[in-house]
Motif scaffolding. Structure first.
Motif, mmCIF file in Angstrom:
data_model
loop_
_atom_site.group_PDB
_atom_site.id
_atom_site.type_symbol
_atom_site.label_atom_id
_atom_site.label_comp_id
_atom_site.label_asym_id
_atom_site.label_seq_id
_atom_site.Cartn_x
_atom_site.Cartn_y
_atom_site.Cartn_z
ATOM 1 N N PHE A 100 0.779 -1.148 -0.037
ATOM 2 C CA PHE A 100 0.068 0.060 -0.028
ATOM 3 C C PHE A 100 0.979 1.177 0.101
ATOM 4 O O PHE A 100 1.599 1.353 1.101
ATOM 5 C CB PHE A 100 -0.806 0.081 1.004
ATOM 6 C CG PHE A 100 -2.065 1.120 1.408
ATOM 7 C CD1 PHE A 100 -2.668 1.641 0.218
ATOM 8 C CD2 PHE A 100 -1.650 2.125 2.408
ATOM 9 C CE1 PHE A 100 -3.376 2.853 0.526
ATOM 10 C CE2 PHE A 100 -2.358 3.390 2.540
ATOM 11 C CZ PHE A 100 -3.167 3.493 1.608
ATOM 12 N N ARG A 101 0.747 1.937 -0.996
ATOM 13 C CA ARG A 101 1.343 3.230 -1.222
ATOM 14 C C ARG A 101 0.762 4.353 -1.481
ATOM 15 O O ARG A 101 0.084 4.407 -2.926
ATOM 16 C CB ARG A 101 2.492 3.040 -2.301
ATOM 17 C CG ARG A 101 3.529 1.988 -2.201
ATOM 18 C CD ARG A 101 4.427 2.474 -1.287
ATOM 19 N NE ARG A 101 5.839 1.560 -1.367
ATOM 20 C CZ ARG A 101 5.869 0.652 -0.493
ATOM 21 N NH1 ARG A 101 4.874 0.560 0.757
ATOM 22 N NH2 ARG A 101 6.818 -0.282 -0.223
ATOM 23 N N PRO A 102 0.303 5.175 -0.320
ATOM 24 C CA PRO A 102 -0.835 6.149 -0.666
ATOM 25 C C PRO A 102 -0.388 7.162 -1.867
ATOM 26 O O PRO A 102 1.036 7.500 -1.969
ATOM 27 C CB PRO A 102 -1.057 6.820 0.545
ATOM 28 C CG PRO A 102 0.290 6.415 1.592
ATOM 29 C CD PRO A 102 0.714 5.079 0.918
ATOM 30 N N LEU A 103 -1.312 7.809 -2.453
ATOM 31 C CA LEU A 103 -0.682 8.786 -3.408
ATOM 32 C C LEU A 103 -0.201 10.139 -2.671
ATOM 33 O O LEU A 103 0.689 10.533 -3.298
ATOM 34 C CB LEU A 103 -2.209 9.330 -4.017
ATOM 35 C CG LEU A 103 -2.722 8.357 -4.897
ATOM 36 C CD1 LEU A 103 -4.400 9.030 -5.478
ATOM 37 C CD2 LEU A 103 -2.122 8.103 -6.188
ATOM 38 N N ASP A 104 -0.715 10.399 -1.365
ATOM 39 C CA ASP A 104 0.032 11.519 -0.468
ATOM 40 C C ASP A 104 0.026 10.852 0.702
ATOM 41 O O ASP A 104 -1.203 10.902 1.383
ATOM 42 C CB ASP A 104 -0.721 12.765 -0.708
ATOM 43 C CG ASP A 104 -0.371 13.989 -0.013
ATOM 44 O OD1 ASP A 104 0.582 13.573 0.688
ATOM 45 O OD2 ASP A 104 -0.864 14.828 -0.123
ATOM 46 N N PRO A 105 1.019 10.525 1.419
ATOM 47 C CA PRO A 105 0.952 10.120 2.751
ATOM 48 C C PRO A 105 0.719 10.815 3.881
ATOM 49 O O PRO A 105 0.228 10.319 5.070
ATOM 50 C CB PRO A 105 2.621 9.669 3.012
ATOM 51 C CG PRO A 105 3.160 9.637 1.594
ATOM 52 C CD PRO A 105 2.374 10.375 0.741
ATOM 53 N N SER A 106 0.570 12.225 3.541
ATOM 54 C CA SER A 106 -0.010 13.209 4.410
ATOM 55 C C SER A 106 -1.640 13.457 4.195
ATOM 56 O O SER A 106 -2.153 14.017 4.750
ATOM 57 C CB SER A 106 0.790 14.582 4.261
ATOM 58 O OG SER A 106 0.272 15.316 2.845
ATOM 59 N N ASN A 107 -2.152 12.591 3.139
ATOM 60 C CA ASN A 107 -3.614 12.792 2.838
ATOM 61 C C ASN A 107 -4.049 11.328 2.358
ATOM 62 O O ASN A 107 -4.343 11.300 1.282
ATOM 63 C CB ASN A 107 -3.624 13.814 2.087
ATOM 64 C CG ASN A 107 -5.321 14.144 1.577
ATOM 65 O OD1 ASN A 107 -6.002 13.832 2.499
ATOM 66 N ND2 ASN A 107 -5.373 14.779 0.460
ATOM 67 N N VAL A 108 -3.999 10.512 3.436
ATOM 68 C CA VAL A 108 -4.585 9.333 3.006
ATOM 69 C C VAL A 108 -6.113 9.209 2.788
ATOM 70 O O VAL A 108 -6.681 9.527 4.048
ATOM 71 C CB VAL A 108 -3.997 8.230 3.959
ATOM 72 C CG1 VAL A 108 -4.619 6.604 3.574
ATOM 73 C CG2 VAL A 108 -2.582 8.265 4.235
ATOM 74 N N ARG A 109 -6.571 8.617 1.658
ATOM 75 C CA ARG A 109 -8.268 8.763 1.834
ATOM 76 C C ARG A 109 -8.805 7.490 1.362
ATOM 77 O O ARG A 109 -8.334 6.611 0.377
ATOM 78 C CB ARG A 109 -8.393 9.799 0.708
ATOM 79 C CG ARG A 109 -7.840 11.139 0.797
ATOM 80 C CD ARG A 109 -7.690 12.053 -0.588
ATOM 81 N NE ARG A 109 -6.661 11.677 -1.059
ATOM 82 C CZ ARG A 109 -6.295 11.893 -2.555
ATOM 83 N NH1 ARG A 109 -7.186 12.685 -3.258
ATOM 84 N NH2 ARG A 109 -5.171 11.538 -3.060
ATOM 85 N N MET A 110 -9.954 7.239 1.980
ATOM 86 C CA MET A 110 -10.599 5.710 1.937
ATOM 87 C C MET A 110 -12.116 6.539 1.820
ATOM 88 O O MET A 110 -12.632 7.082 2.459
ATOM 89 C CB MET A 110 -10.454 5.032 3.034
ATOM 90 C CG MET A 110 -10.859 3.823 3.023
ATOM 91 S SD MET A 110 -10.500 2.697 4.364
ATOM 92 C CE MET A 110 -11.257 3.448 6.016
ATOM 93 N N TYR A 111 -12.852 5.473 0.982
ATOM 94 C CA TYR A 111 -14.442 5.621 0.655
ATOM 95 C C TYR A 111 -14.922 4.205 0.756
ATOM 96 O O TYR A 111 -14.244 3.342 0.167
ATOM 97 C CB TYR A 111 -14.369 6.122 -0.779
ATOM 98 C CG TYR A 111 -15.846 6.412 -0.931
ATOM 99 C CD1 TYR A 111 -16.338 7.882 -0.639
ATOM 100 C CD2 TYR A 111 -16.909 5.409 -1.351
ATOM 101 C CE1 TYR A 111 -18.009 7.781 -1.020
ATOM 102 C CE2 TYR A 111 -18.176 5.699 -1.632
ATOM 103 C CZ TYR A 111 -18.598 6.659 -1.352
ATOM 104 O OH TYR A 111 -20.023 7.122 -1.621
#
Length: 455
Positions: A17-28
């Motif tokens: 898991f590599r978030p697009l932006d580690p300072s703004n992890v987003r989940m729906y």
């Protein structure tokens, strides 16, 4: 930083898991349709993705994660419930939404950062539909707007279905205004008495699939990190979300990782009203099953495997939680043990995490036990009211059982011991027998009247 791996439904493999932006992890996560009480199956995704939310907050920071779970308050089931009950749609959705929040909180779930209602995002749904029509991916017909499935060449790849096979296998009568049998509704007309909004295609309401695409894009952006839900949503709901989102946003992927939990069974069978094994979360509460116990049972099975609910599992979970709560009483949790964090980072392996909590309990590492359990949403003070033993003196029954055991050791006939133990358990008493003695613990469902026959 802890490395998280998740099983991505789209690629059918475990991925880093590599978030697009580690300072703004987003989940729906797809939430409930609010027309009735949440059934036990509805609780599973809420619990699964709550644990993932807790893990993401622990790894990336509480302020760096945004969790969105929608409320579907536009739906034909809601309309039907209003028609049969004579109550207004607004009254029904307000009541059932409140029930859902109350029941999910009682299961130990944190409130997501955003819980958008579909009715508040109709303008965004209309705008996305207009965008799809302008790009040739949708069309208007007889007051409807429909997605042109053939315009998205990857349609069906997410759920592993061939578009031609789906079309050939269709068994429903095709609406005459459809260009293709597989085209799905983005907007439809509303009849008199049904909720409706003005649109370029006339007064109507959105289809189901467009709502999640529109709300997710508005709140999390065109591309975000994780999209979750039950595996019953893979087709057509998530397949359609992927298609319309990609077409509206120039091919950008809606989510980087897709997670789906398996379904719930009851005593080895699919939960169904026709089988008489259908019940709501509130039904279990009313039967005296605490929310924390339900949560423990759910987490004892990996989210990608079918979860079989049994009363025996609930009794075992209650006994374990009582024992753990006794161990961590008045204990300040220590740092979260690396072994618990590692288990959850391995595709949310909650059964392994629970196994490691058992090891901490046996080793007497109570600070670590409290901290590790907290990451799973267990053993918190706000969830512990059920475990407070009733103020009742069971010493006489303990002496009765002790004497029966002593007699049985002489006669080798343990029938009386078994009968007493069964009667105590039926009355809601946990019976602990060891060489050191006998301990009787009244549970949350303790019923003193059932002990009258024991004298």
């Amino acid at each position: 930083m802890t490395e998280i791996q998740l099983h991505d439904t789209a690629t059918r493999r475990k991925v880093d898991f590599r978030p697009l932006d580690p300072s703004n992890v987003r989940m729906y996560v797809c939430g409930p349709t609010v027309y009735d009480r949440a059934h036990l199956g509805n609780a599973r995704p809420a619990i699964v993705f709550d644990v993932l939310y807790r893990l993401l907050r622990e790894v990336f920071g509480a302020g760096q994660v945004t969790y969105v779970r929608n409320i579907t308050d536009i739906d034909d089931k809601i309309n039907a419930r209003a028609a049969e009950s004579g109550r207004s749609i607004g009254e029904i959705t307000e009541e059932t939404t409140a029930w859902y929040f109350e029941d999910m909180a009682a299961l130990g779930n944190m409130l997501p950062d955003r819980t958008p209602r579909a009715t508040a995002y109709v303008a965004q749904m209309i705008a996305m539909t207009e965008e799809l029509i302008a790009k040739g991916h949708a069309y208007a017909a007889e007051g409807h707007a429909l997605f042109r499935v053939r315009s998205y060449e990857r349609y069906g790849s997410f759920s592993g279905r061939s578009l031609d096979d789906m079309r050939a296998g269709a068994r429903v009568e095709v609406a005459p205004y459809k260009e293709d049998p597989m085209d799905f509704v983005l907007w439809k007309p509303s009849a008199e008495g049904q909720p409706g909004w003005d649109s370029p295609w006339g007064r109507g309401r959105p289809g189901w699939h467009i709502e999640c695409s529109a709300m997710a894009a508005d709140l999390l952006g065109q591309s975000f990190d994780i999209h979750g839900g039950g595996n019953d949503l893979m087709f057509p709901h998530h397949e359609n979300e992927i298609a319309q989102s990609a077409c509206a946003h120039g091919g950008a992927p809606m989510a980087q990782v897709w997670l789906h939990n398996e379904m719930l069974q009851v005593d080895g069978r699919k939960m169904s009203k026709s089988l008489g094994n259908f019940f709501t979360v509130r039904d279990l509460f009313d039967r005296g099953v605490p929310g924390e116990v339900i949560r423990f049972v759910m987490l004892s099975t990996h989210y990608r495997k079918p979860m079989d609910w049994t009363d025996e599992k609930a009794r075992e979970a209650e006994a374990i939680l009582r024992r753990w709560r006794e161990q961590v009483r008045d204990v300040e949790p220590g740092p979260i043990p690396a072994r618990i964090l590692e288990a959850l980072a391995d595709d949310l392996n909650t059964p392994e995490a629970i196994s490691r909590l058992h090891a901490l309990s046996r080793a007497g590492e109570v600070e670590a036990l409290a901290a590790g359990a907290a990451l799973l949403g267990l053993l918190g003070e706000e969830m512990g009211g059920w475990a407070q033993a009733p103020d009742v003196d069971l010493s006489a029954y303990g002496m009765l059982l002790a004497q029966a055991r002593a007699d049985a050791m002489e006669s080798k006939d343990f029938a009386r011991v078994d009968a007493l133990r069964s009667a105590l358990q039926e009355a809601g008493v946990e019976v602990r027998m060891s060489k050191e003695g006998i301990e009787l613990l009244p549970g949350s469902d303790f019923d003193a009247s059932k002990l009258d026959a024991l004298g």
